[in-house]
Enzyme design. Structure first.
Site, mmCIF file in Angstrom:
data_model
loop_
_atom_site.group_PDB
_atom_site.id
_atom_site.type_symbol
_atom_site.label_atom_id
_atom_site.label_comp_id
_atom_site.label_asym_id
_atom_site.label_seq_id
_atom_site.Cartn_x
_atom_site.Cartn_y
_atom_site.Cartn_z
ATOM 1 N N LYS A 22 0.721 -1.326 0.188
ATOM 2 C CA LYS A 22 -0.025 -0.025 0.029
ATOM 3 C C LYS A 22 0.833 1.224 -0.053
ATOM 4 O O LYS A 22 0.521 2.122 -0.691
ATOM 5 C CB LYS A 22 -0.865 -0.047 1.197
ATOM 6 C CG LYS A 22 -1.453 1.465 1.655
ATOM 7 C CD LYS A 22 -2.546 1.415 2.572
ATOM 8 C CE LYS A 22 -1.636 1.692 4.094
ATOM 9 N NZ LYS A 22 -1.497 2.860 4.533
ATOM 10 N N ASN A 23 1.998 1.311 0.812
ATOM 11 C CA ASN A 23 2.538 2.339 1.098
ATOM 12 C C ASN A 23 3.722 2.709 0.013
ATOM 13 O O ASN A 23 4.488 3.661 -0.023
ATOM 14 C CB ASN A 23 3.264 2.415 2.416
ATOM 15 C CG ASN A 23 2.192 2.677 3.542
ATOM 16 O OD1 ASN A 23 1.008 3.194 3.245
ATOM 17 N ND2 ASN A 23 2.662 2.350 4.686
ATOM 18 N N CYS A 116 -5.445 7.678 8.757
ATOM 19 C CA CYS A 116 -5.892 6.846 9.935
ATOM 20 C C CYS A 116 -5.634 7.933 11.358
ATOM 21 O O CYS A 116 -4.901 8.723 11.290
ATOM 22 C CB CYS A 116 -4.529 5.913 10.088
ATOM 23 S SG CYS A 116 -4.878 4.123 9.456
ATOM 24 N N ARG A 121 -0.912 14.118 13.202
ATOM 25 C CA ARG A 121 -0.309 13.766 11.847
ATOM 26 C C ARG A 121 -0.172 14.951 11.027
ATOM 27 O O ARG A 121 -0.821 15.288 9.888
ATOM 28 C CB ARG A 121 -1.019 12.721 10.927
ATOM 29 C CG ARG A 121 -1.369 11.454 11.899
ATOM 30 C CD ARG A 121 -1.592 10.311 10.996
ATOM 31 N NE ARG A 121 -0.543 9.637 9.990
ATOM 32 C CZ ARG A 121 -0.578 8.798 9.302
ATOM 33 N NH1 ARG A 121 -1.735 8.278 9.006
ATOM 34 N NH2 ARG A 121 0.327 8.312 8.417
ATOM 35 N N ASP A 307 3.845 0.165 12.624
ATOM 36 C CA ASP A 307 2.816 -0.539 12.142
ATOM 37 C C ASP A 307 2.904 -1.995 12.668
ATOM 38 O O ASP A 307 1.701 -2.659 12.277
ATOM 39 C CB ASP A 307 2.944 -0.651 10.643
ATOM 40 C CG ASP A 307 3.071 0.839 9.721
ATOM 41 O OD1 ASP A 307 2.135 1.107 9.494
ATOM 42 O OD2 ASP A 307 4.341 0.983 9.908
ATOM 43 N N ARG A 421 -9.216 -0.091 3.667
ATOM 44 C CA ARG A 421 -8.177 0.746 3.506
ATOM 45 C C ARG A 421 -6.731 -0.050 3.100
ATOM 46 O O ARG A 421 -6.120 0.581 2.090
ATOM 47 C CB ARG A 421 -8.029 1.812 4.422
ATOM 48 C CG ARG A 421 -9.044 2.893 4.706
ATOM 49 C CD ARG A 421 -8.616 4.085 5.382
ATOM 50 N NE ARG A 421 -7.126 4.205 5.219
ATOM 51 C CZ ARG A 421 -6.302 4.508 6.104
ATOM 52 N NH1 ARG A 421 -6.336 4.418 7.212
ATOM 53 N NH2 ARG A 421 -5.095 4.871 5.771
HETATM 54 N N1 EPU Z 1 5.285 14.359 11.443
HETATM 55 C C1 EPU Z 1 4.959 15.439 11.905
HETATM 56 N N2 EPU Z 1 5.060 16.458 10.910
HETATM 57 C C2 EPU Z 1 5.145 16.079 9.716
HETATM 58 C C3 EPU Z 1 5.457 14.732 9.345
HETATM 59 C C4 EPU Z 1 5.350 13.844 10.161
HETATM 60 O O1 EPU Z 1 4.698 15.694 13.220
HETATM 61 O O2 EPU Z 1 5.322 17.019 8.827
HETATM 62 C C5 EPU Z 1 5.184 13.210 12.735
HETATM 63 C C6 EPU Z 1 3.694 12.246 12.618
HETATM 64 O O3 EPU Z 1 2.506 12.647 13.109
HETATM 65 C C7 EPU Z 1 4.346 11.049 13.011
HETATM 66 C C8 EPU Z 1 5.915 11.001 12.733
HETATM 67 O O4 EPU Z 1 6.313 12.360 12.680
HETATM 68 O O5 EPU Z 1 4.050 11.016 14.450
HETATM 69 C C9 EPU Z 1 6.257 10.077 11.732
HETATM 70 O O6 EPU Z 1 5.763 10.382 10.642
HETATM 71 P P1 EPU Z 1 5.923 9.997 9.290
HETATM 72 O O7 EPU Z 1 5.922 11.196 8.336
HETATM 73 O O8 EPU Z 1 7.233 9.251 9.352
HETATM 74 O O9 EPU Z 1 4.684 9.126 8.920
HETATM 75 P P2 EPU Z 1 3.950 9.035 7.769
HETATM 76 O O10 EPU Z 1 4.667 9.281 6.531
HETATM 77 O O11 EPU Z 1 2.720 9.810 7.841
HETATM 78 C C10 EPU Z 1 4.226 6.535 6.803
HETATM 79 C C11 EPU Z 1 3.335 5.310 6.425
HETATM 80 C C12 EPU Z 1 2.631 4.849 7.859
HETATM 81 C C13 EPU Z 1 3.831 4.555 8.664
HETATM 82 C C14 EPU Z 1 4.570 5.457 8.899
HETATM 83 C C15 EPU Z 1 6.140 5.095 9.683
HETATM 84 C C16 EPU Z 1 2.432 6.136 4.378
HETATM 85 C C17 EPU Z 1 1.198 6.548 3.554
HETATM 86 N N3 EPU Z 1 2.108 5.980 5.661
HETATM 87 O O12 EPU Z 1 3.309 7.559 7.712
HETATM 88 O O13 EPU Z 1 1.820 3.933 7.534
HETATM 89 O O14 EPU Z 1 3.289 3.958 10.004
HETATM 90 O O15 EPU Z 1 5.132 6.100 7.680
HETATM 91 O O16 EPU Z 1 6.730 4.217 8.879
HETATM 92 O O17 EPU Z 1 3.323 5.810 3.938
HETATM 93 C C18 EPU Z 1 -0.205 2.483 7.666
HETATM 94 O O18 EPU Z 1 0.196 1.944 6.523
HETATM 95 O O19 EPU Z 1 -1.291 2.215 8.384
HETATM 96 C C19 EPU Z 1 0.726 3.643 8.171
HETATM 97 C C20 EPU Z 1 -0.185 4.509 9.012
#
Ligand code: EPU
Length: 446
Positions: A22-23, A116, A121, A307, A421
């Site tokens: 998915k990601n 989610c 986020r 995850d 999802r």
């Molecule tokens: N964060 C901020 N500001 C930002 C970006 C991130 O505060 O601008 C915070 C987030 O709220 C979180 C932390 O930093 O607390 C890490 O966030 P990250 O950006 O690394 O996560 P993400 O990109 O939002 C992706 C995956 C997630 C997975 C995480 C960790 C996708 C679509 N989502 O999320 O997958 O858990 O990286 O590897 O790629 C899932 O598949 O269920 C899922 C949530």
């Protein structure tokens, strides 16, 4: 509205094919916006988030046809730069169109991203990076949209203060057609990022990992057509591994990528769970002996992924002793705990003594609501029993579904659209392994 009715307990035995990640799929679809030429993406999972992203692409002027697990994306005669609120707010990754739209058309209007419910986020790290590249971006709370403009995106030195997976990808997608060189420091190392880089290179992008957590992107003037197969979903593999062992069963996973599951396999081995390499792409996960409690702390790659902590917590309800799960990436990823407690799980919350939480945790410490906790203690083993449960997020949903399969009696699961999802035909695949799950629409039983 649909729900699952699950009759437990069941021992899960058999073979399962892991679907595409998915990601990666979601970002690969966004990447198609970087060119007018055709992009063919293979191994795309049939999940709700992918269908929502195809809708987003349609609104932006792309035509996408999904045949089997292959998506062919072609250009429509016209394009727009606005993601409608109704679709964008339901799909967090829709904000990633910012980079391609800004670099190609100088304008993007996107709704505040959804996704989610696992914490605040925010996308401040993405926005700061795009601003460093010359974009002006403002958020108006009266319409709920980010309004972004850039005459021309230019290369920049960008240092992420903390890890961000999709933030790294957002800047990658913006920098490819920007003028000059962009260097990303403290860039995410998740293997899904590398898989996206691989696709972008196939499209003609100049991207290199030049050092530990460093990526250099040389802007090019255009990209071209490509055909690409995305990697299998390692989160799905962990879900089926836990399904096998928690149910005292035996599942062989095909399209396995166990080489990217090091931290999980290490914890699994310590806990007494069985796994065995069958061949390069098949791994057998099986119940070997009574499980013992093992603590985990979530970390960025190559650590124990956030995850995986919900399914791990479920596994630990079946292990002898007390185990700890410490969540460091998101500030609110324990929504499944109250639900597991309804089934008889013995779990308490606590906050580990961390000296510099502002630096230690991956989320912005100030985003953390006062009543949340970063860790849980699980005491096992427990015989889980039936309950009526609600699902709040994707991984929590898969975990609760597994809990109802191993628990005794008839359980009712609400909020299953969260599971849809990210998992393709999840109940069909679990039923093929021996589970008893019915998908029921509310109207059908009233
Ligand atoms: N964060 C901020 N500001 C930002 C970006 C991130 O505060 O601008 C915070 C987030 O709220 C979180 C932390 O930093 O607390 C890490 O966030 P990250 O950006 O690394 O996560 P993400 O990109 O939002 C992706 C995956 C997630 C997975 C995480 C960790 C996708 C679509 N989502 O999320 O997958 O858990 O990286 O590897 O790629 C899932 O598949 O269920 C899922 C949530």
């Amino acid at each position: 509205m649909e729900k699952f009715i699950v009759d437990g307990p069941a021992k899960l035995i058999g073979h399962v094919m892991i679907a595409g990640a998915k990601n990666v799929a979601l970002k690969a679809l966004v990447a198609s916006l970087l060119t007018d030429e055709d992009i063919i993406i293979k191994n795309v999972p049939h999940i709700r988030d992918v269908h929502l992203m195809l809708e987003v692409l349609g609104h932006l002027g792309k035509h996408a046809a999904l045949t089997g697990s292959t998506v062919t994306i072609t250009k429509n005669s016209s394009h727009t730069c606005t993601v409608p609120l109704e679709v964008g707010a339901r799909l967090r990754t829709s904000s990633m169109v910012l980079g391609p739209l800004l670099s190609r058309y100088g304008k993007a209007i996107i709704p505040n991203p959804g996704g989610c419910r696992i914490g605040a986020r925010p996308i401040d790290r993405h926005i700061d990076g795009l601003k460093a590249m010359g974009a002006s971006i403002s958020y108006t709370s009266d319409d709920g949209y980010f309004h972004a403009e850039a005459k021309e995106l230019h290369g920049a030195e960008i240092t992420f203060e903390k890890n961000t997976h999709t933030g790294t990808e957002t800047i990658l997608l913006a920098a490819i057609l920007a003028k000059g060189t962009t260097t990303l420091h403290n860039a995410a190392e998740e293997v899904e990022v590398d898989n996206l880089i691989d696709l972008l290179q196939h499209m003609g992008a100049h991207i290199k990992r030049t050092g530990k957590r460093e990526i250099v992107i040389e802007g090019v003037s255009s990209l071209h057509s490509a055909e690409f197969e995305i990697m299998p979903d390692r989160n799905e593999e962990v879900t089926f591994a836990v399904a096998a062992i928690a149910s005292t069963g035996d599942i062989t996973v095909h399209n396995s990528r166990r080489q990217y599951l090091g931290a999980f396999l290490e914890a699994l081995t310590k806990a007494g769970g069985g796994y065995e390499a069958i061949d390069a792409e098949s791994t057998r996960y099986f119940y070997k002996e009574a499980l013992t409690a093992v603590d985990v702390t979530t970390e960025i790659y190559p650590g124990f992924m956030t995850d995986w902590q919900a399914p791990w917590a479920l596994l630990m309800t079946q292990a002898k002793g007390e185990s700890v799960v410490h969540e460091t990436v998101f500030e609110n990823r324990f929504t499944y705990v109250e639900e597991l407690k309804k089934m008889g799980a013995r779990i308490t919350y606590f906050d580990p003594d961390i000296k510099n939480p502002e630096e230690f945790y991956n989320f912005n410490w100030n985003d953390r609501p006062v009543d949340t906790h970063q860790a849980i203690r699980i005491t096992g083993p427990t015989n889980l029993h039936n309950a009526v449960l609600s699902i709040n997020d994707l991984r929590a949903g898969a975990t609760l579904l597994l809990a109802t399969i191993i628990g005794s009696g008839k359980s009712y699961l609400y909020g299953i659209e969260q599971v849809d999802r990210g998992y393709e035909h999840i109940e069909k695949r679990l039923c093929a392994l021996g589970a008893h799950i019915d998908r029921v629409t509310e109207d059908a039983i009233s």
